[in-house]
Design a protein around this motif. Structure first.
Motif, PDB file in Angstrom:
ATOM      1  N   VAL A  68       0.668  -0.991   0.132  1.00 30.02           N
ATOM      2  CA  VAL A  68      -0.083  -0.084  -0.099  1.00 30.02           C
ATOM      3  C   VAL A  68       0.764   1.320   0.112  1.00 30.02           C
ATOM      4  N   ALA A  69       2.233   1.200   0.485  1.00 33.49           N
ATOM      5  CA  ALA A  69       2.888   2.330   0.436  1.00 33.49           C
ATOM      6  C   ALA A  69       3.706   2.648  -0.859  1.00 33.49           C
ATOM      7  N   ASP A  70       3.550   1.578  -1.949  1.00 39.05           N
ATOM      8  CA  ASP A  70       4.103   1.582  -3.293  1.00 39.05           C
ATOM      9  C   ASP A  70       3.089   2.023  -4.262  1.00 39.05           C
TER      10      ASP A  70
ATOM     11  N   ARG B 167      -2.661  -2.781  -8.831  1.00 40.32           N
ATOM     12  CA  ARG B 167      -2.487  -4.556  -8.559  1.00 40.32           C
ATOM     13  C   ARG B 167      -3.685  -4.850  -7.609  1.00 40.32           C
ATOM     14  N   ILE B 168      -3.811  -3.666  -6.598  1.00 40.23           N
ATOM     15  CA  ILE B 168      -4.920  -4.245  -5.625  1.00 40.23           C
ATOM     16  C   ILE B 168      -6.391  -3.472  -5.792  1.00 40.23           C
TER      17      ILE B 168
ATOM     18  N   LEU C 170      -5.838  -7.031  -2.096  1.00 42.00           N
ATOM     19  CA  LEU C 170      -4.722  -6.970  -1.142  1.00 42.00           C
ATOM     20  C   LEU C 170      -4.289  -8.235  -0.406  1.00 42.00           C
ATOM     21  N   LYS C 171      -5.297  -9.077  -0.042  1.00 39.09           N
ATOM     22  CA  LYS C 171      -5.049 -10.234   0.738  1.00 39.09           C
ATOM     23  C   LYS C 171      -4.285 -11.200  -0.154  1.00 39.09           C
ATOM     24  N   HIS C 172      -4.855 -11.251  -1.338  1.00 36.66           N
ATOM     25  CA  HIS C 172      -4.357 -12.248  -2.241  1.00 36.66           C
ATOM     26  C   HIS C 172      -2.866 -11.816  -2.710  1.00 36.66           C
TER      27      HIS C 172
ATOM     28  N   HIS D   2     -11.079  14.166   0.780  1.00 35.78           N
ATOM     29  CA  HIS D   2     -11.393  13.011   1.426  1.00 35.78           C
ATOM     30  C   HIS D   2     -10.232  12.154   1.338  1.00 35.78           C
ATOM     31  N   ARG D   3     -10.234  11.177   2.139  1.00 32.72           N
ATOM     32  CA  ARG D   3      -9.092  10.333   2.632  1.00 32.72           C
ATOM     33  C   ARG D   3      -9.267   8.841   2.251  1.00 32.72           C
ATOM     34  N   TRP D   4      -8.390   8.166   1.562  1.00 33.24           N
ATOM     35  CA  TRP D   4      -8.210   6.714   1.809  1.00 33.24           C
ATOM     36  C   TRP D   4      -7.136   6.189   2.570  1.00 33.24           C
ATOM     37  N   ARG D   5      -7.725   5.429   3.734  1.00 31.70           N
ATOM     38  CA  ARG D   5      -6.683   4.988   4.625  1.00 31.70           C
ATOM     39  C   ARG D   5      -6.751   3.467   4.895  1.00 31.70           C
ATOM     40  N   TYR D   6      -5.255   3.170   5.282  1.00 27.87           N
ATOM     41  CA  TYR D   6      -5.294   1.571   5.427  1.00 27.87           C
ATOM     42  C   TYR D   6      -4.548   1.616   6.886  1.00 27.87           C
TER      43      TYR D   6
END
Length: 153
Positions: free
Chosen positions: A23-25, A31-32, A140-142, A88-92
């Protein structure tokens, strides 16, 4: 009034560091991406950090556009969030659970400007994000579990 955020979580059989690397790339976002809107054309650093800026080619409703984002929350292997001009934000958020990690993805528009909230409403973004966030988390899990398997073997 409905809350101004949408979120979902998933348990991933991977360490938080592996998931955070994805997620930081920004080059791995396509990909996700469970929304099928991220098209590539990534500009910016290979690894996001607080304050980093990155651009992404997108497509929604058949319209291509480019969006620029800024990383506004960053705690390695724990939290990353970015926003663009709409606010707005996308957060993980990653929470280790032994060898696994619970990942929560949030679309947070509590800080969005009025125009952005109108656009979110008119385009049905709440409904779209309710579908795409679980799809993104599955991808992301995969991806993370495949990366762990590749590192092991």
């Amino acid at each position: 009034m409905a809350p101004r955020y949408i979120e979902d979580s998933i348990l991933v059989e991977a360490p938080a560091s592996v998931i955070f690397d994805i997620v930081a790339d920004p080059r791995q976002h396509s990909r996700i991406d469970g929304s099928d809107t991220v098209r590539g054309g990534i500009t910016g650093p290979d690894r996001l950090t607080r304050g980093a800026e990155f651009g992404v080619d997108m497509r929604m409703f058949g319209v291509r556009y480019r969006i620029r984002n800024w990383v506004v929350e960053y705690e390695p292997d724990r939290v990353i969030a970015w926003r663009h001009f709409g606010g707005h934000r996308w957060r993980y958020t990653l929470i280790p659970r032994g060898a696994a990690t619970t990942v929560t993805e949030t679309f947070d528009y509590t800080r969005s400007n009025v125009l952005s909230r109108v656009v979110i409403s008119v385009l049905g973004m709440r409904r779209r994000n309710r579908r795409s966030i679980p799809a993104t988390l599955q991808r992301l899990k995969h991806a993370a579990e495949a990366d762990v398997a590749a590192q092991a073997g």
